[in-house]
Design a protein around this motif. Structure first.
Motif, mmCIF file in Angstrom:
data_model
loop_
_atom_site.group_PDB
_atom_site.id
_atom_site.type_symbol
_atom_site.label_atom_id
_atom_site.label_comp_id
_atom_site.label_asym_id
_atom_site.label_seq_id
_atom_site.Cartn_x
_atom_site.Cartn_y
_atom_site.Cartn_z
ATOM 1 N N GLU A 11 1.046 -1.172 0.160
ATOM 2 C CA GLU A 11 0.074 0.118 0.025
ATOM 3 C C GLU A 11 0.832 1.156 -0.047
ATOM 4 O O GLU A 11 0.318 2.334 -0.157
ATOM 5 C CB GLU A 11 -0.960 0.164 1.312
ATOM 6 C CG GLU A 11 -1.935 -1.285 1.262
ATOM 7 C CD GLU A 11 -2.931 -0.911 0.086
ATOM 8 O OE1 GLU A 11 -3.153 0.435 -0.398
ATOM 9 O OE2 GLU A 11 -3.756 -2.031 -0.284
ATOM 10 N N TYR A 49 -4.316 -3.653 9.108
ATOM 11 C CA TYR A 49 -4.657 -3.071 7.767
ATOM 12 C C TYR A 49 -3.883 -4.089 6.783
ATOM 13 O O TYR A 49 -4.800 -4.019 5.805
ATOM 14 C CB TYR A 49 -3.589 -1.840 7.668
ATOM 15 C CG TYR A 49 -3.696 -0.983 6.548
ATOM 16 C CD1 TYR A 49 -4.897 -0.121 6.431
ATOM 17 C CD2 TYR A 49 -2.867 -1.159 5.357
ATOM 18 C CE1 TYR A 49 -5.059 0.715 5.091
ATOM 19 C CE2 TYR A 49 -3.072 -0.298 4.317
ATOM 20 C CZ TYR A 49 -4.143 0.482 4.199
ATOM 21 O OH TYR A 49 -4.699 1.413 3.101
ATOM 22 N N CYS A 53 -7.788 -4.642 5.400
ATOM 23 C CA CYS A 53 -8.227 -3.649 4.367
ATOM 24 C C CYS A 53 -7.464 -3.709 3.022
ATOM 25 O O CYS A 53 -7.284 -3.280 2.240
ATOM 26 C CB CYS A 53 -7.445 -2.327 5.093
ATOM 27 S SG CYS A 53 -8.185 -1.872 6.461
ATOM 28 N N CYS A 87 -7.324 2.842 10.961
ATOM 29 C CA CYS A 87 -7.024 2.134 9.651
ATOM 30 C C CYS A 87 -8.164 2.321 8.771
ATOM 31 O O CYS A 87 -7.676 2.535 7.510
ATOM 32 C CB CYS A 87 -6.678 0.569 10.084
ATOM 33 S SG CYS A 87 -5.385 0.545 11.125
ATOM 34 N N LEU A 88 -9.420 1.781 9.025
ATOM 35 C CA LEU A 88 -10.378 2.129 8.054
ATOM 36 C C LEU A 88 -10.464 3.616 7.618
ATOM 37 O O LEU A 88 -10.912 3.750 6.317
ATOM 38 C CB LEU A 88 -11.784 1.658 8.478
ATOM 39 C CG LEU A 88 -11.600 0.074 8.898
ATOM 40 C CD1 LEU A 88 -13.064 -0.327 9.646
ATOM 41 C CD2 LEU A 88 -11.600 -0.777 7.715
ATOM 42 N N LYS A 91 -8.163 3.858 5.073
ATOM 43 C CA LYS A 91 -8.598 3.094 3.775
ATOM 44 C C LYS A 91 -9.510 3.834 2.853
ATOM 45 O O LYS A 91 -9.541 4.184 1.664
ATOM 46 C CB LYS A 91 -9.286 1.782 4.028
ATOM 47 C CG LYS A 91 -9.231 0.936 2.866
ATOM 48 C CD LYS A 91 -7.937 0.649 2.062
ATOM 49 C CE LYS A 91 -8.318 -0.330 0.956
ATOM 50 N NZ LYS A 91 -7.156 -0.649 0.270
ATOM 51 N N GLN A 94 -8.121 6.409 0.976
ATOM 52 C CA GLN A 94 -7.547 5.966 -0.534
ATOM 53 C C GLN A 94 -8.685 5.609 -1.429
ATOM 54 O O GLN A 94 -8.329 5.801 -2.626
ATOM 55 C CB GLN A 94 -6.711 4.533 0.025
ATOM 56 C CG GLN A 94 -5.977 3.987 -1.240
ATOM 57 C CD GLN A 94 -5.599 2.435 -0.954
ATOM 58 O OE1 GLN A 94 -5.581 2.194 0.312
ATOM 59 N NE2 GLN A 94 -4.766 1.783 -1.887
#
Length: 284
Positions: A11, A49, A53, A87-88, A91, A94
């Motif tokens: 990532e 993650y 994720c 972490c979400l 995401k 992103q």
């Protein structure tokens, strides 16, 4: 030969290429640099993650929130481990979901899953312009549901409206520095936003209600004093009556005594038959 399309597990490409080729957020910031560098590196290196994720889309975010998110927060512990909530959120930066998806998170999904709404309001605060932030977040100041907050000092209890208020007023929430928005009164002066009417009413209405309550309390106190005065008068009358009653009894007793003396005196003046005979015998 054409190379097959695949999803890269690394990532860090998002962090490397986002600033040059990816689109910016609606508020004009680079999504890859909204969070601090140290926090981004901890998120990308975290086990959650990498496992949960990887290769998810906007619909999978809902499943991840329901299964794994039971508290809000940034980094926890002495090692500053990033939370699943943070972490979400990274995401979502992103994925860059549109307004229709965000509204789905906020309203329909948020009515059933409170942590999904918390994640959505946090994402809105990071990526949307100030006008949209106030318009989207202020309705949820009436949400009274409880939330668990976990940080470096441990776990504590908070509420959804408090979390939304922190996003609107504070500079740092969930280990993330929030970009500086214009104050609401400035946006009202610029006629960008309409004045907000609180569910509690305006300040003038609150002052009028307080004055009415004070007037009612003063009236109740006055009525209570009137009742006390009436009771005092009743007590004085009863006392006067009780004082006069013994006097009447003494008078009746004195009258009965005088009548007895008079009757005895009359009896002594009247000659009995025995006395008349004796007197008659003594007479020559």
């Amino acid at each position: 030969m054409r190379k097959p399309a695949f999803h890269r597990a690394d990532e860090r490409r998002f962090l490397d290429e986002r600033g040059s080729s990816g689109p910016l957020a609606p508020n004009g910031l680079n999504p890859a640099t909204i969070m601090e560098k140290a926090v981004r590196e901890r998120i990308v290196d975290s086990y959650f993650y990498k496992e949960q994720c990887f290769g998810v889309n906007e619909a999978d975010i809902v499943d991840r929130v329901v299964e794994h998110v039971d508290f809000i927060g940034g980094v926890t512990g002495t090692v500053q481990k990033p939370t699943p909530f943070l972490c979400l959120a990274f995401k979502l930066l992103q994925l860059a979901p549109g307004d229709d998806v965000v509204d789905e998170y906020l309203r329909h999904g948020g009515d059933r899953f409170k942590y999904l709404r918390a994640l959505a309001v946090f994402y809105v605060r990071l990526t949307r312009p100030d006008r949209d932030v106030y318009a989207r977040l202020e309705p949820f100041l009436e949400d009274r549901r409880k939330l668990r907050r976990k940080g470096k000092s441990g776990t504590s209890l908070t509420y959804m409206d408090e979390f939304v208020d922190d996003l609107l007023t504070k500079d740092r929430v969930c280990s993330t520095s929030l970009w500086k928005m214009r104050r609401r009164d400035i946006l009202e002066d610029l006629e960008i936003l309409e004045p907000r009417v609180s569910p509690l009413g305006t300040l003038e209405d609150l002052l009028e209600e307080e004055e009415e309550e004070e007037a009612m309390q003063n009236g109740d106190d006055a009525n209570g004093q009137g009742h006390d005065g009436d009771s005092d008068s009743v007590r004085s009358v009863s006392r006067s009556r009780s004082e006069t009653r013994p006097r009447s009894r003494s008078k009746s007793r004195s009258r009965s005594g005088s009548e007895r003396e008079r009757s005895n005196h009359d009896r002594m003046d009247v000659d009995e038959p025995g006395t008349q005979r004796s007197r008659g015998g003594r007479s020559p």
